[in-house]
Design a protein around this motif. Structure first.
Motif, PDB file in Angstrom:
ATOM      1  N   UNK A  77      17.578  54.617 -69.274  1.00  0.00           N
ATOM      2  CA  UNK A  77      16.313  55.323 -69.502  1.00  0.00           C
ATOM      3  C   UNK A  77      16.448  56.792 -69.108  1.00  0.00           C
ATOM      4  N   UNK A  78      15.444  57.581 -69.445  1.00  0.00           N
ATOM      5  CA  UNK A  78      15.435  58.969 -68.988  1.00  0.00           C
ATOM      6  C   UNK A  78      15.010  58.992 -67.517  1.00  0.00           C
ATOM      7  N   UNK A  79      15.350  60.084 -66.860  1.00  0.00           N
ATOM      8  CA  UNK A  79      14.983  60.296 -65.457  1.00  0.00           C
ATOM      9  C   UNK A  79      13.463  60.410 -65.341  1.00  0.00           C
ATOM     10  N   UNK A  80      12.878  59.532 -64.543  1.00  0.00           N
ATOM     11  CA  UNK A  80      11.424  59.564 -64.329  1.00  0.00           C
ATOM     12  C   UNK A  80      11.154  59.559 -62.823  1.00  0.00           C
ATOM     13  N   UNK A  81      10.983  60.721 -62.236  1.00  0.00           N
ATOM     14  CA  UNK A  81      10.787  60.800 -60.787  1.00  0.00           C
ATOM     15  C   UNK A  81       9.356  60.446 -60.396  1.00  0.00           C
ATOM     16  N   UNK A  82       9.048  59.146 -60.430  1.00  0.00           N
ATOM     17  CA  UNK A  82       7.745  58.685 -59.963  1.00  0.00           C
ATOM     18  C   UNK A  82       7.976  57.509 -59.010  1.00  0.00           C
ATOM     19  N   UNK A 169      23.867  58.221 -73.146  1.00  0.00           N
ATOM     20  CA  UNK A 169      24.676  59.232 -72.460  1.00  0.00           C
ATOM     21  C   UNK A 169      23.847  60.509 -72.258  1.00  0.00           C
ATOM     22  N   UNK A 170      23.082  60.879 -73.276  1.00  0.00           N
ATOM     23  CA  UNK A 170      22.200  62.043 -73.125  1.00  0.00           C
ATOM     24  C   UNK A 170      21.177  61.780 -72.017  1.00  0.00           C
ATOM     25  N   UNK A 171      20.658  60.549 -71.959  1.00  0.00           N
ATOM     26  CA  UNK A 171      19.684  60.216 -70.913  1.00  0.00           C
ATOM     27  C   UNK A 171      20.316  60.257 -69.524  1.00  0.00           C
ATOM     28  N   UNK A 172      21.590  59.861 -69.427  1.00  0.00           N
ATOM     29  CA  UNK A 172      22.282  59.953 -68.130  1.00  0.00           C
ATOM     30  C   UNK A 172      22.206  61.382 -67.599  1.00  0.00           C
ATOM     31  N   UNK A 173      22.333  62.344 -68.498  1.00  0.00           N
ATOM     32  CA  UNK A 173      22.362  63.759 -68.077  1.00  0.00           C
ATOM     33  C   UNK A 173      20.981  64.281 -67.695  1.00  0.00           C
ATOM     34  N   UNK A 177      21.456  64.284 -60.317  1.00  0.00           N
ATOM     35  CA  UNK A 177      22.678  64.004 -59.566  1.00  0.00           C
ATOM     36  C   UNK A 177      23.798  63.503 -60.463  1.00  0.00           C
ATOM     37  N   UNK A 178      23.488  63.021 -61.654  1.00  0.00           N
ATOM     38  CA  UNK A 178      24.547  62.727 -62.636  1.00  0.00           C
ATOM     39  C   UNK A 178      25.057  64.032 -63.233  1.00  0.00           C
ATOM     40  N   UNK A 179      24.107  64.857 -63.642  1.00  0.00           N
ATOM     41  CA  UNK A 179      24.465  66.127 -64.283  1.00  0.00           C
ATOM     42  C   UNK A 179      25.317  66.986 -63.342  1.00  0.00           C
ATOM     43  N   UNK A 188      32.754  61.390 -64.852  1.00  0.00           N
ATOM     44  CA  UNK A 188      32.913  61.518 -66.299  1.00  0.00           C
ATOM     45  C   UNK A 188      32.050  60.465 -66.994  1.00  0.00           C
ATOM     46  N   UNK A 189      31.526  60.831 -68.154  1.00  0.00           N
ATOM     47  CA  UNK A 189      30.649  59.948 -68.929  1.00  0.00           C
ATOM     48  C   UNK A 189      31.340  59.563 -70.226  1.00  0.00           C
ATOM     49  N   UNK A 190      31.230  58.282 -70.593  1.00  0.00           N
ATOM     50  CA  UNK A 190      31.959  57.773 -71.754  1.00  0.00           C
ATOM     51  C   UNK A 190      31.072  56.830 -72.567  1.00  0.00           C
ATOM     52  N   UNK A 191      31.337  56.791 -73.875  1.00  0.00           N
ATOM     53  CA  UNK A 191      30.653  55.851 -74.753  1.00  0.00           C
ATOM     54  C   UNK A 191      31.665  54.961 -75.455  1.00  0.00           C
ATOM     55  N   UNK A 192      31.337  53.675 -75.572  1.00  0.00           N
ATOM     56  CA  UNK A 192      32.235  52.743 -76.257  1.00  0.00           C
ATOM     57  C   UNK A 192      31.389  51.723 -77.007  1.00  0.00           C
ATOM     58  N   UNK A 193      31.999  51.090 -77.988  1.00  0.00           N
ATOM     59  CA  UNK A 193      31.304  50.062 -78.797  1.00  0.00           C
ATOM     60  C   UNK A 193      32.289  48.957 -79.112  1.00  0.00           C
ATOM     61  N   UNK A 194      31.882  47.730 -78.828  1.00  0.00           N
ATOM     62  CA  UNK A 194      32.753  46.565 -78.980  1.00  0.00           C
ATOM     63  C   UNK A 194      32.377  45.775 -80.226  1.00  0.00           C
TER      64      UNK A 194
END
Ligand SMILES: [Zn+2]
Length: 215
Positions: A77-82, A169-173, A177-179, A188-194
């Motif tokens: 999810x996106x960062x939601x500081x609540x 991955x965009x949401x991670x950023x 503290x991830x960014x 490091x951030x990575x994307x994969x598909x199985x």
């Protein structure tokens, strides 16, 4: 009061007996060390709850290797500081800030039911429709798929599975503290598909998705 006997289904009980007599016995030094020293996983893997796409199986991982966060469709999810309860964000926080994992892999997979829920015009499963709400963040991605992706249902499905990984991955950023750790080279951030049927792994690179060759 519901019965607790048997405590767990017979298949799981039998599996645990095999594990305890097999792997736990042959690798008891590893388990003792993990018990004594704690875990230092090499990566956080964000994956779908789907029974066919277990990261520990796909990456042939040993106990202690992977910190795994699974949910429907493997979404970040996106960062939601609540002050609400955020299960996925709590797992991410623990992996990054407490365990200091050096890598995060977002793992999508073929035939994902969570992705299908976005594309199918189905009635809500329940009045609350937890599933529909959980994957609602992918609706804009589905609406934005290229025209050629809409020609073939299988292609449309796969295209959204891949774009979902990119969005996570965009949401991670969005997590500060991830960014910051990515910017300082500590993460490091990575994307994969199985591909379930073919047993192939595709990876997200600077030039797009590529079939990863044998190591
Ligand atoms: Zn799935």
């Amino acid at each position: 009061m519901p019965s607790l006997d048997p405590a767990i289904p017979d298949e799981l009980r039998a599996g645990f007996d095999r594990f305890r007599r097999g792997r736990f016995w042959s690798e008891h030094e590893r388990y003792r060390r993990l018990d004594r020293d704690g875990q230092r996983p090499t990566a956080l893997v964000v994956a779908c709850s789907d029974s066919r796409a277990a990261p520990e199986t796909i990456f042939d991982a040993e106990p202690g290797d992977l910190f795994v966060m699974r949910n429907v469709a493997g979404l970040v999810p996106v960062y939601e500081p609540d002050t609400r309860s955020h299960s996925a964000s709590a797992a991410l926080e623990y992996a990054v800030l407490a365990l200091e994992v050096p890598a995060i892999v977002v793992l999508g997979h073929g035939r994902c039911g969570g992705i299908a829920a976005v594309l199918d015009e189905r009635d809500p499963l329940t009045a609350m429709d937890y599933l529909g709400t959980w994957v609602a963040g992918l609706r804009d991605l589905a609406d934005g798929l290229d025209a050629e992706d809409w020609v073939d249902p299988a292609r449309r499905h796969q295209a959204l599975e891949l774009q979902s990984v990119e969005q996570s991955i965009a949401n991670l950023r969005t997590f500060p503290w991830v960014r910051s750790r990515e910017q300082t080279g500590h993460l490091t951030l990575h994307g994969a598909w199985f591909d379930i049927g073919l047993g192939e792994l595709h990876g997200l690179t600077a030039s797009g998705w590529v079939l990863l060759p044998d190591a």
